[in-house]
Structures are given as C-alpha cells and as structure tokens.
Design a protein around this motif. Sequence first.
Motif, PDB file in Angstrom:
ATOM      1  N   SER A   1       0.787  -1.233   0.000  1.00 49.20           N
ATOM      2  CA  SER A   1       0.000   0.000   0.000  1.00 49.20           C
ATOM      3  C   SER A   1       0.815   1.277   0.000  1.00 49.20           C
ATOM      4  O   SER A   1       0.302   2.346  -0.294  1.00 49.20           O
ATOM      5  N   PHE A   2       2.059   1.189   0.329  1.00 44.57           N
ATOM      6  CA  PHE A   2       2.851   2.373   0.656  1.00 44.57           C
ATOM      7  C   PHE A   2       4.082   2.466  -0.238  1.00 44.57           C
ATOM      8  O   PHE A   2       4.747   1.458  -0.496  1.00 44.57           O
ATOM      9  N   CYS A   3       4.370   3.700  -0.676  1.00 37.37           N
ATOM     10  CA  CYS A   3       5.566   3.907  -1.490  1.00 37.37           C
ATOM     11  C   CYS A   3       6.102   5.308  -1.206  1.00 37.37           C
ATOM     12  O   CYS A   3       5.328   6.268  -1.116  1.00 37.37           O
ATOM     13  N   SER A   4       7.390   5.436  -1.068  1.00 40.32           N
ATOM     14  CA  SER A   4       7.989   6.742  -0.807  1.00 40.32           C
ATOM     15  C   SER A   4       8.965   7.105  -1.914  1.00 40.32           C
ATOM     16  O   SER A   4       9.464   6.241  -2.643  1.00 40.32           O
ATOM     17  N   LEU A   5       9.204   8.393  -2.040  1.00 41.90           N
ATOM     18  CA  LEU A   5      10.199   8.914  -2.973  1.00 41.90           C
ATOM     19  C   LEU A   5      11.205   9.696  -2.163  1.00 41.90           C
ATOM     20  O   LEU A   5      10.825  10.577  -1.388  1.00 41.90           O
ATOM     21  N   TYR A   6      12.475   9.383  -2.342  1.00 44.42           N
ATOM     22  CA  TYR A   6      13.520   9.979  -1.517  1.00 44.42           C
ATOM     23  C   TYR A   6      14.548  10.696  -2.383  1.00 44.42           C
ATOM     24  O   TYR A   6      15.050  10.144  -3.374  1.00 44.42           O
ATOM     25  N   ILE A   7      14.826  11.939  -1.974  1.00 44.17           N
ATOM     26  CA  ILE A   7      15.889  12.728  -2.599  1.00 44.17           C
ATOM     27  C   ILE A   7      16.958  12.928  -1.543  1.00 44.17           C
ATOM     28  O   ILE A   7      16.682  13.500  -0.485  1.00 44.17           O
ATOM     29  N   GLY A   8      18.152  12.464  -1.808  1.00 48.76           N
ATOM     30  CA  GLY A   8      19.189  12.512  -0.789  1.00 48.76           C
ATOM     31  C   GLY A   8      19.700  13.914  -0.494  1.00 48.76           C
ATOM     32  O   GLY A   8      19.949  14.283   0.645  1.00 48.76           O
ATOM     33  N   SER A   9      19.830  14.707  -1.553  1.00 51.90           N
ATOM     34  CA  SER A   9      20.331  16.068  -1.406  1.00 51.90           C
ATOM     35  C   SER A   9      19.607  16.939  -2.440  1.00 51.90           C
ATOM     36  O   SER A   9      19.920  16.885  -3.628  1.00 51.90           O
ATOM     37  N   ALA A  10      18.653  17.707  -1.949  1.00 46.42           N
ATOM     38  CA  ALA A  10      17.797  18.454  -2.885  1.00 46.42           C
ATOM     39  C   ALA A  10      18.563  19.595  -3.540  1.00 46.42           C
ATOM     40  O   ALA A  10      19.330  20.305  -2.889  1.00 46.42           O
ATOM     41  N   GLY A  11      18.340  19.760  -4.825  1.00 46.69           N
ATOM     42  CA  GLY A  11      18.863  20.904  -5.551  1.00 46.69           C
ATOM     43  C   GLY A  11      17.705  21.734  -6.076  1.00 46.69           C
ATOM     44  O   GLY A  11      16.551  21.308  -6.052  1.00 46.69           O
ATOM     45  N   LEU A  12      18.017  22.936  -6.538  1.00 52.58           N
ATOM     46  CA  LEU A  12      16.951  23.822  -7.030  1.00 52.58           C
ATOM     47  C   LEU A  12      16.163  23.173  -8.162  1.00 52.58           C
ATOM     48  O   LEU A  12      14.954  23.410  -8.302  1.00 52.58           O
ATOM     49  N   GLU A  13      16.841  22.330  -8.939  1.00 51.87           N
ATOM     50  CA  GLU A  13      16.188  21.700 -10.087  1.00 51.87           C
ATOM     51  C   GLU A  13      15.154  20.649  -9.691  1.00 51.87           C
ATOM     52  O   GLU A  13      14.403  20.159 -10.537  1.00 51.87           O
TER      53      GLU A  13
END
Lengths: 114, 112
Positions: B72-84
Amino acid sequence: TQTVSQSDAHVTVFEGDSVELRCNYSYGGSIYLSWYIQHHGHGLQFLLKYYSGNPVVQGVNGFEAEFSKSDSSFHLRKASVHWSDSAVYFCAVIHDSGYNKLTFGKGTVLLVSP
Amino acid sequence: DTTVKQNPRYKLARVGKPVNLICSQTMNHDTMYWYQKKPNQAPKLLLFYYDKILNREADTFEKFQSSRPNNSFCSLYIGSAGLEYSAMYLCASSSSGSERLFFGHGTKLSVL
C-alpha cells in the motif's frame, strides 16, 4: 523513443460549443492511447483509452476520442462543453511492454467560458 | 476507495537537505509510480515499483530513491535536494492487466 505532442497549449471556448483537443504521437509498435483530465487542485483522472477495434472510443461525461493510424493521432472531442469541463487534458501513450508506463504530452488547458 | 493519497501536499526544502515524499493506496494495486511535473512540461516518469521490484528510469537513476515496505505504501527519496528538484511530484498506482492509472493530487516541492 515515443513522443506525444499536444499542439495546443490553451483552448478557450464558450459553454455549449464543441471542442477538439489534438494529440499526435510517434511510435510504430503496439500502443495504448489514453486521455486524462486534471481539474485544478486534483489528481489526474482517467477519461478513456484505445488499443484496438472501433477507432472511436467513448469516455465519461460525453467525451470521445478517435484514433487514426494514418495521422498518428488520437484527438479528444466533446459535442457540447460545460463550464465544469475547464481543466488540463493530458494525452498519454503506453508502449505495449508491460508495466503501464505512460508517456504524456504537455497537456492542453481548456477554459470554458459561461 | 479508489484514491491515492499523497503527503504532504506542499513541501519546502533547503538546498542540500534530504526530502522524503509519501504515497499510499488501498486498492491492492501491484504497481506504484512516481512522476515529476514541471510547469509547461509533460509529467515525466521517474521510477516505479512492480510488486517489490524497483525500476528506475535511466536518466533519473542516480537522483531518486524509493522504498515500498508493503503493497500500500511507497515513498520517494531525494538525498540532497537541488533547485532543479522543485516540481510537482505525482504518485500513481495501477493493477497489471489494466491500463488505467490512478493518481494522487500530488506534492508540490519547493527547494530554496
């Protein structure tokens, strides 16, 4: 590489008018074609799809779309629009490779004036 | 219930900081997707899970991670966010055998 082109970024019509939203694709293999609608502040919602058979498919709320292999098109139409049809419409292609991976067009903003 | 839920609706992140976006569905769909949508651009597929198998698109392979601890569950992970990375992130789900996707309302990520 498959591409989906929606030539009109914005379309404005009056309530009661007919409308056609254009979609052209480039892909030579077996594909599914579909349209999605996104009202402001809401998620994309499925309208209709085509894979084979009758090239004119009916969707919800009076929408229909016609597939043309010769034109590589899948245009969406409605005979008489209502103000509530104002939304963004996305055309999408699924390559027949499983997993239902959609390739979208940029979308067409339809504004229906009362 | 045919809804896909995403949290939060809006997310503000600092450059260089991690970001985690959450999606859930209760339709027992076997496939869950993450799309990125920027203004005047088409929604772009980032990755998807078929059952427990993660598939990432070639051009976003290094930039995004995901987990699916249960159906039922899914995540999206960004390790180091950039402006883009500032964009709308759309989660969707579908059942194999049906070409119809169900979408959440999206999470608008702003990276400052």
